[in-house]
Write an enzyme that holds these catalytic residues in place. Structure first.
Site, mmCIF file in Angstrom:
data_model
loop_
_atom_site.group_PDB
_atom_site.id
_atom_site.type_symbol
_atom_site.label_atom_id
_atom_site.label_comp_id
_atom_site.label_asym_id
_atom_site.label_seq_id
_atom_site.Cartn_x
_atom_site.Cartn_y
_atom_site.Cartn_z
ATOM 1 N N ARG A 98 9.482 7.403 -4.016
ATOM 2 C CA ARG A 98 10.839 7.478 -4.572
ATOM 3 C C ARG A 98 10.908 6.989 -6.020
ATOM 4 N NH1 ARG A 98 13.285 4.561 0.722
ATOM 5 N NH2 ARG A 98 11.101 3.892 0.816
ATOM 6 N N ASN A 116 17.423 -5.187 8.055
ATOM 7 C CA ASN A 116 16.120 -5.856 8.086
ATOM 8 C C ASN A 116 15.634 -6.020 6.642
ATOM 9 O OD1 ASN A 116 13.433 -6.580 8.481
ATOM 10 N ND2 ASN A 116 12.796 -4.448 8.908
ATOM 11 N N ASN A 150 13.101 0.601 -4.136
ATOM 12 C CA ASN A 150 12.494 1.862 -3.723
ATOM 13 C C ASN A 150 12.598 2.928 -4.811
ATOM 14 O OD1 ASN A 150 11.763 1.020 -1.055
ATOM 15 N ND2 ASN A 150 13.939 1.070 -0.569
ATOM 16 N N ALA A 177 0.808 -1.227 0.000
ATOM 17 C CA ALA A 177 0.000 0.000 0.000
ATOM 18 C C ALA A 177 0.837 1.271 0.000
ATOM 19 C CB ALA A 177 -0.931 0.010 1.206
ATOM 20 N N GLY A 178 2.153 1.115 0.108
ATOM 21 C CA GLY A 178 3.001 2.304 0.216
ATOM 22 C C GLY A 178 2.876 3.171 -1.024
HETATM 23 C C1 UD1 Z 1 11.077 -1.177 5.363
HETATM 24 C C2 UD1 Z 1 11.467 -1.432 6.823
HETATM 25 C C3 UD1 Z 1 12.989 -1.462 6.914
HETATM 26 C C4 UD1 Z 1 13.545 -2.540 5.997
HETATM 27 C C5 UD1 Z 1 13.037 -2.355 4.568
HETATM 28 C C6 UD1 Z 1 13.390 -3.584 3.744
HETATM 29 C C7 UD1 Z 1 9.755 -0.435 8.286
HETATM 30 C C8 UD1 Z 1 9.423 0.698 9.169
HETATM 31 N N1 UD1 Z 1 10.939 -0.383 7.668
HETATM 32 O O1 UD1 Z 1 11.581 0.096 5.011
HETATM 33 O O2 UD1 Z 1 13.370 -1.736 8.249
HETATM 34 O O3 UD1 Z 1 14.950 -2.509 6.006
HETATM 35 O O4 UD1 Z 1 11.599 -2.216 4.532
HETATM 36 O O5 UD1 Z 1 13.106 -3.444 2.395
HETATM 37 O O6 UD1 Z 1 8.964 -1.356 8.173
HETATM 38 N N2 UD1 Z 1 3.719 -0.231 2.871
HETATM 39 C C9 UD1 Z 1 2.362 -0.314 3.093
HETATM 40 N N3 UD1 Z 1 1.763 0.699 3.785
HETATM 41 C C10 UD1 Z 1 2.439 1.760 4.286
HETATM 42 C C11 UD1 Z 1 3.844 1.822 4.074
HETATM 43 C C12 UD1 Z 1 4.458 0.800 3.362
HETATM 44 O O7 UD1 Z 1 1.691 -1.247 2.657
HETATM 45 O O8 UD1 Z 1 1.811 2.627 4.909
HETATM 46 C C13 UD1 Z 1 4.367 -1.311 2.089
HETATM 47 C C14 UD1 Z 1 5.091 -0.794 0.861
HETATM 48 O O9 UD1 Z 1 4.220 -0.848 -0.275
HETATM 49 C C15 UD1 Z 1 6.252 -1.757 0.706
HETATM 50 C C16 UD1 Z 1 6.529 -2.203 2.143
HETATM 51 O O10 UD1 Z 1 5.364 -1.902 2.887
HETATM 52 O O11 UD1 Z 1 5.912 -2.866 -0.075
HETATM 53 C C17 UD1 Z 1 7.751 -1.502 2.754
HETATM 54 O O12 UD1 Z 1 7.504 -0.106 2.758
HETATM 55 P P1 UD1 Z 1 8.635 0.958 2.400
HETATM 56 O O13 UD1 Z 1 8.044 2.299 2.572
HETATM 57 O O14 UD1 Z 1 9.276 0.623 1.122
HETATM 58 O O15 UD1 Z 1 9.632 0.699 3.618
HETATM 59 P P2 UD1 Z 1 11.211 0.888 3.652
HETATM 60 O O16 UD1 Z 1 11.512 2.320 3.893
HETATM 61 O O17 UD1 Z 1 11.839 0.238 2.497
HETATM 62 CA CA CA Z 2 11.079 -0.678 0.634
#
Ligand code: UD1
Ligand code: CA
Length: 474
Positions: A14, A184, A241, A9-10
């Site tokens: 970027r 992680n 990302n 859902a992110g």
């Molecule tokens: C996240 C981790 C980080 C890890 C990395 C690995 C957290 C806080 N951080 O960071 O520790 O090293 O992944 O790749 O978890 N998403 C949602 N809803 C949201 C936000 C994100 O569904 O509100 C989903 C995104 O679509 C994505 C995943 O969660 O598939 C990770 O989100 P992203 O924002 O890419 O996290 P990172 O900053 O990469």
């Molecule tokens: Ca990510």
């Protein structure tokens, strides 16, 4: 029993894209498709997989030009469940949305995967589930990796005894924490009961004002439960990302596809110049020359050679086909023993039966050429069917479009169409007919008939010399 939650859902800011990040493709497949492969293998059943998507991505309006995750899932994976996170406020909030949608059921273990970690293998996730099950005190198992350049990832902070302390996001970390190379991967196995209890306790007190799933791990230690870390393959940890990350993953997957093709019996000269989607099928004893691009659902039959510089998408080649250099071929079927190119363009709906020759600067579209047809030079064949063994001369054009609609040209078997003929469709040329060079065919030609339509030629005795003399004087 294991439920799998896949986070997608992110906003993917970027990427700087109107397309959802997880629908961007690597080696011809959307990132989400790869993550789903892993999710299905771990859950054992698509119905036990929940994909968390944003409200905007849940739209399925077909009048909307924008690709949405909801539409993609409905079309390709109708059995997966969907949870909507509105608005997206972090990975912890996303898992909350999944819990609220009843995603966990009575599962013992909940696996959480990120939609943007496309190289992860199911085996690594299964090992994580096993590691959790083995330790009675464990509330979470997390997959980590040690990277030479950990920039952007959450770091695994450990104490002097190397025990897990917390995960610290790069944006929240101190300069000494930034030097930690263990990261992680965003892949976890949770004790379901513990996860359910912890999710309501998450807060958004961090630099991004988001609810971090990683904070559940700190809550586990507080509750005197254990966090198990499993160190995985650094090559599988890559998170996408940005477009730069996407290019790295795409390159790795394509390299793998090229190597797999060679192991499967394809000769590839200069493999570093060849671009293969991993959906392409190459039978044994095929040859792929330098700078070839093969995409989509392309199938190449045994004994076939794809010449240098060809670009091919969704085409099916039979056996022993020779495609000479620099052809562009899309959505076409090319039968056994055909010879195509150089510089031919086969467009959608081209269907070449066995032994057809299509030569240089020939374009075909919705064209069915029966066995042994030859069209070797400078020709356009659109909306046409041509019977067996017919010879199409140089420069022949089917005039299929009258400015309003497309019309069909039908040419029979054993026909000889002379050079520079225009066939104004709709028109039919019967079996065994001959069409003289330079003819504009506007009426049907009967079986075994001969059609000629030309201005009769005049020869002026000495006319050439007289012309030159006139020019010299002026
Ligand atoms: C996240 C981790 C980080 C890890 C990395 C690995 C957290 C806080 N951080 O960071 O520790 O090293 O992944 O790749 O978890 N998403 C949602 N809803 C949201 C936000 C994100 O569904 O509100 C989903 C995104 O679509 C994505 C995943 O969660 O598939 C990770 O989100 P992203 O924002 O890419 O996290 P990172 O900053 O990469
Ligand atoms: Ca990510």
């Amino acid at each position: 029993m294991t439920s799998v939650v896949l986070l997608a859902a992110g906003r993917g800011v970027r990427m700087r894209s109107s397309r959802p990040k997880v629908l961007h493709e690597a080696a011809g497949r959307p990132l989400l498709d790869r993550a789903l492969d892993t999710a299905f293998a771990v859950a054992g059943d698509p119905a036990k997989v929940v994909v968390v998507i944003s409200k905007k991505d849940a739209e399925r309006d077909s009048s909307n030009e924008r690709a949405t995750v909801g539409a993609f899932l409905a079309a390709n994976h109708p059995r997966v469940r969907i949870a909507i996170q509105d608005p997206p406020r972090g990975t912890g909030d996303a898992v909350r949305a999944a819990a609220a949608a009843g995603a966990f059921g009575k599962a013992k273990t909940v696996v959480v995967l990120s939609g943007d970690v496309p190289l992860l293998e199911a085996g690594a996730v299964k090992a994580l589930v096993d590691a959790l099950a083995k330790d009675k005190k464990a509330a979470v198992a997390v997959l980590t990796a040690t990277l030479p350049n950990p920039t952007g990832y959450g770091r695994i902070v450990r104490d002097k005894k190397k025990s897990f302390v917390r995960i610290r996001e790069e944006k929240d970390s101190s300069s000494s924490e930034r030097k930690i190379c263990e990261i992680n991967t965003g892949t976890y196995a949770f004790d379901r009961a513990f996860l359910e209890k912890s999710l309501p306790l998450l807060t958004s007190e961090n630099s991004q004002s988001e609810f971090y799933l990683t904070d559940v791990l700190s809550l586990a230690l507080k509750a005197k439960r254990k966090v198990v870390t499993v160190s995985g393959d650094p090559g599988a940890a890559l998170g996408v990302n940005s477009r730069e990350d996407l290019a790295v993953v795409d390159g790795l997957l394509r390299e793998r596809a090229v190597r797999a093709a060679m192991r499967g019996g394809t000769t590839i000269r200069r493999p570093e110049t060849v671009t293969l989607d991993e959906t392409v099928v190459l039978e044994p004893d095929t040859t792929v020359e330098p700078f070839v691009t093969l995409l989509g659902k392309t199938v190449v039959g045994s004994g076939t050679t794809i010449g240098q510089g060809c670009v091919v998408k969704n085409a099916v080649f039979g056996q022993n086909v020779t495609v000479r250099p620099y052809c562009v071929i899309e959505s076409a079927v090319v039968g056994d023993g055909c010879v195509v190119g150089p510089f031919a363009r086969l467009r959608e709906g081209t269907d070449l039966a066995a032994g057809v020759h299509v030569g240089n600067f020939v374009e075909t579209k919705k064209a069915k050429l029966h066995a042994g047809v030859k069209a070797n030079h400078l020709t356009y064949l659109g909306d046409t069917e041509i019977g067996p063994r017919t010879n199409v001369g140089a420069g022949v054009i089917t005039c299929n479009y009258d400015g309003f609609a497309k019309h069909k040209t039908t040419i029979g078997a054993d026909v000889f169409v002379g050079s520079d003929v225009q066939l104004v469709a709709p028109v039919t040329v019967g079996d065994g007919a001959i069409v003289g060079a330079g003819t504009t065919v506007t009426k049907d030609v009967p079986r075994d008939g001969l059609a000629v339509a030309r201005v009769p030629q005049k020869n002026l005795e000495g006319g050439g010399a007289a012309y030159r003399a006139r020019k010299k004087k002026s």
